[in-house]
Structures are given as structure tokens and as C-alpha cells.
Design an enzyme around this catalytic site. Structure first.
Site, mmCIF file in Angstrom:
data_model
loop_
_atom_site.group_PDB
_atom_site.id
_atom_site.type_symbol
_atom_site.label_atom_id
_atom_site.label_comp_id
_atom_site.label_asym_id
_atom_site.label_seq_id
_atom_site.Cartn_x
_atom_site.Cartn_y
_atom_site.Cartn_z
ATOM 1 N N GLY A 243 0.787 -1.231 0.000
ATOM 2 C CA GLY A 243 0.000 0.000 0.000
ATOM 3 C C GLY A 243 0.815 1.275 0.000
ATOM 4 O O GLY A 243 0.259 2.364 0.106
ATOM 5 N N PRO A 285 4.658 -4.901 -1.061
ATOM 6 C CA PRO A 285 4.341 -3.811 -1.981
ATOM 7 C C PRO A 285 4.121 -4.300 -3.399
ATOM 8 O O PRO A 285 4.759 -5.258 -3.846
ATOM 9 C CB PRO A 285 5.613 -2.947 -1.930
ATOM 10 C CG PRO A 285 6.702 -3.915 -1.592
ATOM 11 C CD PRO A 285 6.080 -4.970 -0.714
ATOM 12 N N ARG A 324 -7.616 3.714 -14.297
ATOM 13 C CA ARG A 324 -7.459 4.383 -12.995
ATOM 14 C C ARG A 324 -8.032 5.799 -12.934
ATOM 15 O O ARG A 324 -8.657 6.153 -11.941
ATOM 16 C CB ARG A 324 -5.997 4.341 -12.545
ATOM 17 C CG ARG A 324 -5.457 2.894 -12.417
ATOM 18 C CD ARG A 324 -4.139 2.813 -11.687
ATOM 19 N NE ARG A 324 -4.289 3.128 -10.283
ATOM 20 C CZ ARG A 324 -3.970 4.268 -9.740
ATOM 21 N NH1 ARG A 324 -3.416 5.210 -10.479
ATOM 22 N NH2 ARG A 324 -4.168 4.487 -8.458
ATOM 23 N N CYS A 355 -16.154 4.380 -26.117
ATOM 24 C CA CYS A 355 -17.473 4.972 -26.208
ATOM 25 C C CYS A 355 -18.011 5.180 -24.797
ATOM 26 O O CYS A 355 -18.833 4.410 -24.302
ATOM 27 C CB CYS A 355 -18.360 4.023 -26.999
ATOM 28 S SG CYS A 355 -19.783 4.860 -27.607
ATOM 29 N N GLU A 356 -17.493 6.198 -24.138
ATOM 30 C CA GLU A 356 -17.794 6.441 -22.724
ATOM 31 C C GLU A 356 -17.287 7.847 -22.405
ATOM 32 O O GLU A 356 -16.094 8.120 -22.586
ATOM 33 C CB GLU A 356 -17.011 5.389 -21.905
ATOM 34 C CG GLU A 356 -17.145 5.468 -20.431
ATOM 35 C CD GLU A 356 -18.339 4.681 -19.911
ATOM 36 O OE1 GLU A 356 -18.633 3.608 -20.441
ATOM 37 O OE2 GLU A 356 -18.972 5.178 -18.969
ATOM 38 N N TYR A 384 -1.174 -1.514 -11.999
ATOM 39 C CA TYR A 384 -2.637 -1.542 -12.151
ATOM 40 C C TYR A 384 -3.091 -0.913 -13.464
ATOM 41 O O TYR A 384 -4.172 -0.333 -13.539
ATOM 42 C CB TYR A 384 -3.319 -0.860 -10.946
ATOM 43 C CG TYR A 384 -2.923 -1.486 -9.629
ATOM 44 C CD1 TYR A 384 -3.375 -2.763 -9.284
ATOM 45 C CD2 TYR A 384 -2.074 -0.832 -8.738
ATOM 46 C CE1 TYR A 384 -2.996 -3.353 -8.090
ATOM 47 C CE2 TYR A 384 -1.697 -1.429 -7.536
ATOM 48 C CZ TYR A 384 -2.164 -2.688 -7.228
ATOM 49 O OH TYR A 384 -1.778 -3.284 -6.042
HETATM 50 N N1 LLP Z 1 -1.347 -6.872 -0.263
HETATM 51 C C1 LLP Z 1 -2.674 -6.987 -0.326
HETATM 52 C C2 LLP Z 1 -3.342 -7.954 0.514
HETATM 53 C C3 LLP Z 1 -3.402 -6.191 -1.219
HETATM 54 O O1 LLP Z 1 -4.716 -6.304 -1.268
HETATM 55 C C4 LLP Z 1 -2.722 -5.268 -2.042
HETATM 56 C C5 LLP Z 1 -3.449 -4.439 -2.990
HETATM 57 C C6 LLP Z 1 -1.311 -5.189 -1.937
HETATM 58 C C7 LLP Z 1 -0.665 -6.002 -1.028
HETATM 59 C C8 LLP Z 1 -0.503 -4.255 -2.789
HETATM 60 O O2 LLP Z 1 -0.874 -2.932 -2.657
HETATM 61 P P1 LLP Z 1 0.063 -1.819 -3.334
HETATM 62 O O3 LLP Z 1 1.392 -1.886 -2.656
HETATM 63 O O4 LLP Z 1 0.197 -2.128 -4.758
HETATM 64 O O5 LLP Z 1 -0.635 -0.552 -3.091
HETATM 65 N N2 LLP Z 1 -6.423 -1.148 -8.329
HETATM 66 C C9 LLP Z 1 -6.045 -0.180 -7.324
HETATM 67 C C10 LLP Z 1 -5.211 -0.787 -6.241
HETATM 68 C C11 LLP Z 1 -5.876 -1.958 -5.566
HETATM 69 C C12 LLP Z 1 -4.964 -2.597 -4.579
HETATM 70 C C13 LLP Z 1 -5.500 -3.896 -4.118
HETATM 71 N N3 LLP Z 1 -4.694 -4.533 -3.166
HETATM 72 C C14 LLP Z 1 -5.332 0.981 -7.994
HETATM 73 O O6 LLP Z 1 -5.173 0.968 -9.199
HETATM 74 O O7 LLP Z 1 -4.952 1.942 -7.321
#
Ligand code: LLP
Length: 425
Positions: A243, A285, A324, A355-356, A384
Site C-alpha cells: 500500500g 508492496p 485508474r 465509447c464512454e 494496475y
Molecule cells: N497486499 C494486499 C493484501 C493487497 O490487497 C494489495 C493491494 C497489496 C498487497 C498491494 O498494494 P500496493 O502496494 O500495490 O498498493 N487497483 C487499485 C489498487 C488496488 C490494490 C489492491 N490490493 C489501484 O489501481 O490503485
């Protein structure tokens, strides 16, 4: 547009890892995702350096939902990271890239029976159990399984509500206060087969405040202390999830990894003070490793000025390759890659070809005046984007090119129109 280390300008043209974007576009076509493999490796190295402790064992898992492909799995494998997979498809991709199963963590709030079988047969390292029903199912298999339990620590993080995961009503994990957690732990204690190795939490995504992670760690450790005592547990692992926020556009800071060292020290302080049995700390991450490694090259098509004076610049992709902005109001920076030295004098709205009406990649951006056939490069599209790409309007998914050690190669082929109808019966 902020320049990352792989970007430079030569004769008016943006270079990505010394490859001119016009050459990349003519060789591989557009839209094109370009991934800087060296940057990902560098991030892995920096993370490993920061998330290290003299007493605690540490492990970094790449959360592969950010960008899942054989090439990226091979790259993080080479960097000695572990892997978070969240579906049979991601696990299959990891298998196909020969990723060592003993470094795979299998996540998911609704793993199917087939996926659980697949993970156990493959011999993944840990199943990260999301809920009581899942635990009871795994227990009923009478098979030795090492698990982590995903906890919802109830921390509200400052991020878009769609990517918060730890408010009280989140669909992920089990809250400490819930009766389900007591039942789950009792089930582990009574089971001959389930080995509860530790706990996991993930509070959300694109979070910049170190304090949110510190709070989550503090809540987790406090509660683990109580549970250890109440159930005589021997939990040795704590995974604090991913995150960590990245830079997409101005006002967003560049992530300084130093806070991870502080976080580890904070945890160690607590663990040693309270004599907890935790020996291994993990983070997972996704975005932090890959977001800034990616750029998307689009060819600019038509432009138009509306009655009220809005200048639209249309590109040959859009929400199908980058959902996004439409989904999370995410902001991106961009440049006209073949006009890098020209003054930015025209205010554009960059829209895609879908088309949006919501298919807008960038709402207001000052750019050099463009003409059809110029190239727009959007930065920081490594996380993503490909993994959330769709076939809306039957638009084929772009190719992905990875540049590593100055060499560019296709790591995911561009889809064809025939690919789109392959499964039509
Ligand atoms: N661990 C778990 C359990 C997760 O659910 C996630 C992301 C991560 C790690 C990795 O998170 P990151 O470090 O990449 O922030 N589609 C959204 C993000 C959804 C994240 C879902 N889970 C976007 O494009 O911002």
C-alpha cells in the site's frame, strides 16, 4: 512531467532507457506499455536495503496484482523477493515462470475450492486465510497447511475509498474484536493439520502517511500479544501488507524508504519489550516496485475544440489500458514525446477512444500544440494498468515491452482482432 532516471531527451524526442519513443512506437506499435526492468530491480534492491534488521528476519513479497506477467515474476525472482498471488491465474503465471513455490503466499477473500487445491498441490509456502469459512474448509482437508490469518486492524487510511481495505466493514480479513477470530484461532489450536504461523494485514493502497502503517503495526502487535497469551500461540510471522504510495503527479511526494527501517525498529522495540515470539516481518508492496517503471506511448489522433472552448486531444487507447483515472480520479503526468523542447502552450483534455464520456485520461494539461501522428507519453503507468486492462469496445490489449540493460524486448504480445474473437462460439 517529472523525469524519472530512465528518461532523457535527444533531438526533441523523449528517450526511455536510451530508446527513442518514436523508434519504440514504430517498432512495436501503439499504444505501448514500456517497462523499465532496471528500475524495478533497483527498487527491489533499495527496499531490501531499507527493510532489513539485525535481529528480525525480513521478507519482501511482490504483490503481483499490480502487474502480473511471466517476465516480471522472473525479474523479482532474480531479485530474491517472495510473491503474493491472489488467484489461480496469478499462481498459474508464477508456475509458468518457474517461480519457487516455497516463496509464494496465496491470498484472496473468496478462493475457490479449485484454487485452494491448486495452491496446496503446487506446495505454496503460506495460505493467507481471509475468513472463518475458508479456514474451516482448509481444516476439513486433513492436510498439513501453514497459514497466516488476514486481520482487519480497523485503520482508516487517507486514500481513495475504493482502495481502503481496513475500515470496519471491509470485505477483507477478520477484525480482532470479532467472534469469528476467536473461533478461527480456536480452530487452529485444536487442529492437527493447520499450523498458524502468523498474521497479516493490509490497510489500503497509495498511502503516503508513514503514521498509518505505524498505527497498523502497533494495533497488530498489541493484539498479537493478547492472543499469544490467551491461546498460548506460537506465532512467529507478521506481514504488514503493502500500500506504499508513489508519485503520480505534483503534490505527491516521492516515497522515502527510510520509514520502513523506522517501522521495523518500532516493531522490534515492541517485540523485544513484550517478549513476543515474532521472528519474521514481511511487507508486500506492488505499486511501489512497478508504478514508476512504466510509461505508455500513445499515438495522437484527432483533436477537437468544443463549443465552450475545451480542446480535446484523442489518443489511440484510453480507459481500456488505464482505468485508474475513471475509477479512482487518478491523476497522471504526460508529455508530447516527439516535441520535448517545444513550449507547453495549449490546454488539453486527453481522452481515449472508448465509447464512454468518462474515458478521460488527463483532465487539464498544458502541452505543445499537437498534430495527428504525434506521440503522447503518460508516465508512471506500471502498476494496475496492464493488470486492469479490459476489452471494452473490443479493443485489443497493447503490447508490453521491457527494457533491461539497454535491451528492449516484447514481454507480452499485442493482441490481435482474432485474439478477441478466439473464444466466441
Ligand atoms: N497486499 C494486499 C493484501 C493487497 O490487497 C494489495 C493491494 C497489496 C498487497 C498491494 O498494494 P500496493 O502496494 O500495490 O498498493 N487497483 C487499485 C489498487 C488496488 C490494490 C489492491 N490490493 C489501484 O489501481 O490503485
Amino acid at each position: 512531467m517529472k523525469f524519472f532516471s530512465n528518461m532523457s531527451i535527444e533531438n526533441e524526442t523523449l528517450q526511455l532507457n536510451n530508446h527513442s519513443i518514436t523508434d519504440l512506437a514504430s517498432t512495436y506499435g501503439t499504444p505501448l506499455y514500456v517497462i523499465d526492468g532496471d528500475y524495478i530491480k533497483d527498487q527491489c534492491k533499495k527496499l531490501k536495503h531499507s527493510f532489513k534488521h539485525k535481529t528480525l528476519e525480513t521478507e519482501i513479497l511482490y504483490a503481483s496484482k499490480a502487474f502480473s506477467s511471466k517476465a516480471i515474476y522472473s525479474l523479482v525472482e532474480e531479485m530474491d523477493l517472495a510473491l503474493d498471488v491472489v488467484s489461480g491465474g496469478e499462481l498459474h503465471t508464477a508456475k509458468a515462470s518457474n517461480f519457487p513455490m516455497e516463496r509464494i503466499y496465496f491470498h484472496g477473500n473468496n478462493k475457490s475450492i479449485k484454487e485452494i487445491d491448486m495452491a496446496l498441490n503446487a506446495g505454496v509456502h503460506r495460505i493467507v486465510v481471509d475468513n472463518l469459512m475458508e479456514l474451516e474448509y482448509i481444516n476439513s482437508l486433513n492436510q498439513h497447511v501453514n497459514i497466516l490469518i488476514r486481520i482487519n486492524p480497523g485503520i482508516e487510511a487517507h486514500t481513495h475509498e475504493y482502495i481502503q481495505t481496513a475500515n470496519d466493514d471491509s470485505k477483507f480479513g477478520i477484525s480482532f474484536e470479532s467472534y469469528d477470530l476467536n473461533k478461527a484461532i480456536q480452530c487452529c489450536v485444536d487442529s492437527k493439520y493447520i499450523n498458524l504461523k502468523g498474521f497479516h494485514c493490509h490497510i489500503g493502497s497509495q498511502i503516503h502517511e508513514a503514521s498509518s502503517f505505524e498505527k497498523a503495526a502497533a494495533v497488530m502487535l498489541d493484539q498479537i500479544k493478547l492472543l499469544e497469551h490467551k491461546y498460548q500461540l506460537n506465532v512467529t510471522e507478521l506481514n504488514l501488507g503493502g500500500g506504499f504510495g508513489v508519485y503520480y503527479s505534483k503534490d505527491q511526494p516521492i516515497t522515502d524508504f527510510g520509514f520502513l527501517t523506522d517501522l521495523l525498529n518500532q516493531c522490534y522495540g515492541y517485540i523485544s519489550k513484550h517478549n513476543l515470539k515474532i521472528k519474521k516481518m514481511m511487507i508486500e508492496p506492488g505499486r511501489l516496485l512497478v508504478a514508476n517503471a512504466g510509461s505508455t506511448i500513445y499515438e495522437i489522433g484527432f483533436t477537437k475544440t468544443t463549443l465552450s472552448g475545451k480542446n480535446y486531444l484523442f489518443v489511440d487507447g484510453g480507459m481500456t489500458d488505464n482505468i485508474r483515472p475513471a475509477l479512482y480520479q487518478a491523476e497522471y503526468e504526460a508529455c508530447v514525446g516527439n516535441k520535448m523542447t517545444q513550449p507547453s502552450q495549449t490546454l488539453y483534455t486527453v481522452a481515449g477512444k472508448c465509447c464512454e464520456s468518462g474515458d478521460v485520461l488527463i483532465k487539464d494539461i498544458l502541452l505543445p500544440t499537437v498534430k495527428k501522428g504525434d506521440f503522447l507519453v503518460v508516465a508512471s503507468t506500471g502498476a494496475y494498468n496492464y493488470s486492469m486492462a479490459s476489452h471494452y469496445n473490443r479493443i485489443p490489449k497493447p503490447a508490453v515491452v521491457m527494457i533491461e540493460n539497454q535491451t528492449a524486448r516484447t514481454v507480452i504480445k499485442r493482441e490481435t482482432y482474432d485474439d478477441l474473437i478466439r473464444f466466441d462460439c
